[in-house]
Design a protein around this motif. Structure first.
Motif, short mmCIF file in Angstrom:
data_model
loop_
_atom_site.label_atom_id
_atom_site.label_comp_id
_atom_site.label_asym_id
_atom_site.label_seq_id
_atom_site.Cartn_x
_atom_site.Cartn_y
_atom_site.Cartn_z
N THR A 140 7.95 49.57 -36.99
CA THR A 140 8.94 48.97 -36.17
C THR A 140 8.63 47.87 -35.52
N GLY A 141 9.31 46.89 -35.42
CA GLY A 141 9.14 45.74 -34.54
C GLY A 141 8.45 44.52 -35.26
N THR A 142 8.47 44.91 -36.81
CA THR A 142 7.95 43.67 -37.67
C THR A 142 8.97 42.71 -37.73
N SER A 143 8.41 41.33 -37.71
CA SER A 143 9.50 40.16 -38.03
C SER A 143 9.08 39.77 -39.33
N ILE A 144 10.26 39.18 -39.81
CA ILE A 144 10.08 38.38 -41.35
C ILE A 144 10.57 36.97 -41.37
N ARG A 145 9.82 36.24 -41.50
CA ARG A 145 10.22 34.92 -41.53
C ARG A 145 9.65 34.07 -43.03
N GLY A 146 10.54 33.33 -43.39
CA GLY A 146 10.27 32.80 -44.75
C GLY A 146 10.65 31.55 -44.97
N ASP A 147 10.25 30.68 -46.10
CA ASP A 147 10.78 29.49 -46.47
C ASP A 147 10.64 29.35 -48.11
N ALA A 148 10.62 28.28 -48.62
CA ALA A 148 10.45 28.30 -50.08
C ALA A 148 9.26 28.49 -50.68
N GLY A 149 8.21 28.49 -49.85
CA GLY A 149 6.78 28.70 -50.39
C GLY A 149 6.42 30.02 -49.98
N VAL A 150 6.67 30.59 -48.87
CA VAL A 150 5.92 31.74 -48.35
C VAL A 150 6.87 32.61 -47.38
N THR A 151 6.71 33.81 -47.39
CA THR A 151 7.18 34.87 -46.51
C THR A 151 6.20 35.51 -45.72
N VAL A 152 6.50 35.56 -44.29
CA VAL A 152 5.39 36.11 -43.34
C VAL A 152 5.87 37.25 -42.72
N ALA A 153 5.15 38.58 -42.80
CA ALA A 153 5.13 39.60 -41.88
C ALA A 153 4.37 39.58 -40.85
N THR A 154 5.20 39.53 -39.58
CA THR A 154 4.25 39.55 -38.40
C THR A 154 4.48 41.08 -37.75
N SER A 155 3.51 42.01 -37.57
CA SER A 155 3.64 43.31 -37.01
C SER A 155 3.84 43.18 -35.40
N ALA A 191 7.54 23.00 -42.72
CA ALA A 191 6.87 22.01 -42.96
C ALA A 191 5.45 22.14 -43.91
N GLU A 192 5.66 23.15 -44.70
CA GLU A 192 4.38 23.44 -45.56
C GLU A 192 3.14 23.84 -44.55
N HIS A 193 3.49 24.54 -43.37
CA HIS A 193 2.51 24.96 -42.45
C HIS A 193 3.15 26.35 -41.85
N LEU A 194 2.33 26.80 -41.00
CA LEU A 194 2.90 28.08 -40.30
C LEU A 194 2.77 27.68 -38.72
N VAL A 195 3.95 28.10 -38.01
CA VAL A 195 3.88 27.59 -36.54
C VAL A 195 3.84 29.06 -35.86
N THR A 196 3.19 29.06 -34.71
CA THR A 196 3.01 30.45 -34.08
C THR A 196 2.52 30.05 -32.73
N LEU A 197 2.36 31.18 -31.75
CA LEU A 197 1.80 31.02 -30.45
C LEU A 197 0.53 31.96 -30.27
N THR A 198 -0.31 31.58 -29.69
CA THR A 198 -1.61 32.50 -29.39
C THR A 198 -1.81 32.54 -27.90
N ALA A 199 -2.53 33.38 -27.57
CA ALA A 199 -2.62 33.69 -26.11
C ALA A 199 -3.99 34.30 -25.81
N ASP A 200 -4.79 33.76 -24.90
CA ASP A 200 -6.05 34.81 -24.26
C ASP A 200 -5.29 35.83 -23.33
N SER A 201 -6.09 36.80 -23.09
CA SER A 201 -5.77 37.78 -22.24
C SER A 201 -5.27 37.32 -20.90
N GLY A 202 -3.77 37.69 -20.48
CA GLY A 202 -3.44 37.12 -19.32
C GLY A 202 -3.26 35.69 -19.04
N ALA A 203 -3.31 34.71 -20.40
CA ALA A 203 -2.94 33.35 -20.12
C ALA A 203 -1.66 32.89 -20.79
N PRO A 204 -1.02 31.97 -20.60
CA PRO A 204 0.35 31.74 -21.31
C PRO A 204 0.10 31.58 -22.90
#
Length: 412
Positions: A140-155, A191-204
């Motif tokens: 539950t809560g897994t997201s799926i995003r895809g394009d012509a080259g790859v499909t990414v499952a993020t839990s 654009a043949e890459h992967l865009v995402t967000l990362t965060a350290d504990s407590g940081a934006p």
């Protein structure tokens, strides 16, 4: 299945024929009805096992969470395909070709057999047989995003794995490639890459751009407080944040991130957290509380808050088209986005609204393509096709034998 029709326009099909002919007609390439081009044994745009068409080959994937019954409605032929059940599915998403039925213990992947390939100056439309692909091991809560080259499952815990699109097209999941690290929100192919967000504990959260193996290759200077929601547009990836949105854009291999602020203090309950739009458009919609809709013009970098009745669902085709809103009266309402003026409304189409308290269940949705909008009526067991450029005229009504509480459109 009964299909009730009003008069429909041939303009979208003719426009698609012109576009396809103009975009692919040169260079000695084979055209529909002609023999193979002398310069190449393979016609331009050829895809093994698929038929190329001159117009969009849209199909609607429909699901009934209560019974698990699943259908595919071909909008070209009007035929309904009865396919294997999806018991336990509570959500349905798509990347334009594949449907993802989200359940508590996995995600069923279905190839709808309808898709498009956008070459920028022209588009190819394809249709093929509907086929099962497999079930992703996801909770539950897994997201799926895809394009012509790859499909990414993020839990839900921020772990992600990438699946080769070529494997899915062959009818198999293949072997997933785990991406190193953990992420905030979905990992979005772009654009043949992967865009995402990362965060350290407590940081934006901060923007990170990865290559397809998960290696960080860029980190545009941008932060996103309380991220919710994302969308891919022609102008880049939009990420929803507490103070507005971030637009991550690629130009000649370089990635930048631009803030698009609301321009005012927006209460948490009125923020845009789930975007809907026409694929290929750069105009996004999202509920702005109970009685308004946010419209984000990515090209202009500006938000517009349109005052409406009680919102159940909303969407727009962009590019001068009206904002279409399903309100609690069961009717569709059209609004002029720049002025916020209501431009028209249908008679009540839905007698009961499960998402608005009538029996619970998934709320209806509005799917939009270049010429039509589609509204599912779970209680009435039907789908309405709406000509949003003709005073919200009901062009066709499709009666089906299931409660289509879940609906997505493919082939766009």
């Amino acid at each position: 299945m009964l299909v009730r029709k009003n008069v429909t326009s041939l303009a979208p099909a003719l426009a698609a024929v012109i576009l396809l002919t103009a975009g692919c007609g040169g260079g000695g390439e084979a055209k529909s009805g002609s023999g193979p081009a002398s310069s190449s044994p393979t016609p331009h745009g050829y895809v093994e096992g698929a038929t190329e068409a001159a117009e969009q080959q849209s199909r609607l994937l429909l699901g009934d969470p209560g019974s698990g019954e699943t259908r595919v409605l071909d909008l070209i032929t009007g035929k309904v395909h009865d396919i294997a059940r999806s018991p336990g599915a509570t959500a349905l998403t798509t990347d334009g070709r594949f449907g993802y039925f989200h359940g508590p213990d996995g995600i069923r992947v279905l190839d709808s057999g309808a898709w498009m390939v956008d070459h920028g100056d022209h588009v190819h439309y394809y249709r093929a047989k509907i086929k099962e692909v497999g079930e992703l091991p996801a909770g539950t809560g897994t997201s799926i995003r895809g394009d012509a080259g790859v499909t990414v499952a993020t839990s839900a815990d921020g772990k992600a794995s990438a699946y080769r699109r070529a494997d899915l097209e062959k009818g198999t999941l293949g072997t997933p490639s785990p991406l190193p690290g953990t992420f905030v929100g979905a990992v979005v192919p772009y654009a043949e890459h992967l865009v995402t967000l990362t965060a350290d504990s407590g940081a934006p959260a901060k923007v990170a751009v990865l290559d397809r193996s998960g290696k960080r290759v860029a980190a545009p200077e941008a932060e996103c407080e309380q991220p919710r929601g994302d969308a891919v547009t022609r102008r880049g990836v939009v990420l929803g944040c507490a103070d507005g949105a971030l637009l991550v854009h690629e130009d000649d291999g370089a990635f930048t991130a631009e803030k698009i602020p609301y321009g005012e203090d927006v209460p948490k309950a009125e923020r845009a957290v789930e975007f809907r739009h026409r694929p290929g458009s750069s105009t996004l919609t999202a509920p702005a509380g109970e009685d308004a809709v946010w419209v984000l013009d990515v090209g202009e970098g500006a938000w517009t808050r349109v005052k409406t009745g009680t919102v159940v669902a909303a969407n727009t085709a962009g590019e001068g088209s009206p904002l279409v809103v399903l309100e609690s009266d069961g009717a569709l309402h059209g609004y002029d986005i720049p002025t916020g003026k209501e431009t028209g409304a249908t008679d009540p189409l839905l007698k009961e609204l499960p998402g608005a308290g009538a029996g619970g269940g998934a709320a209806p949705v509005i799917e939009v393509d270049r010429s039509r909008a589609y509204l599912n009526d779970p209680e009435g067991k039907r789908v309405y096709e709406i000509d949003y450029n003709d005073d919200l005229r009901v062009a066709r009504t499709f009666d089906v034998d299931v409660r289509p509480s879940l609906m997505v459109e493919t082939g766009r």
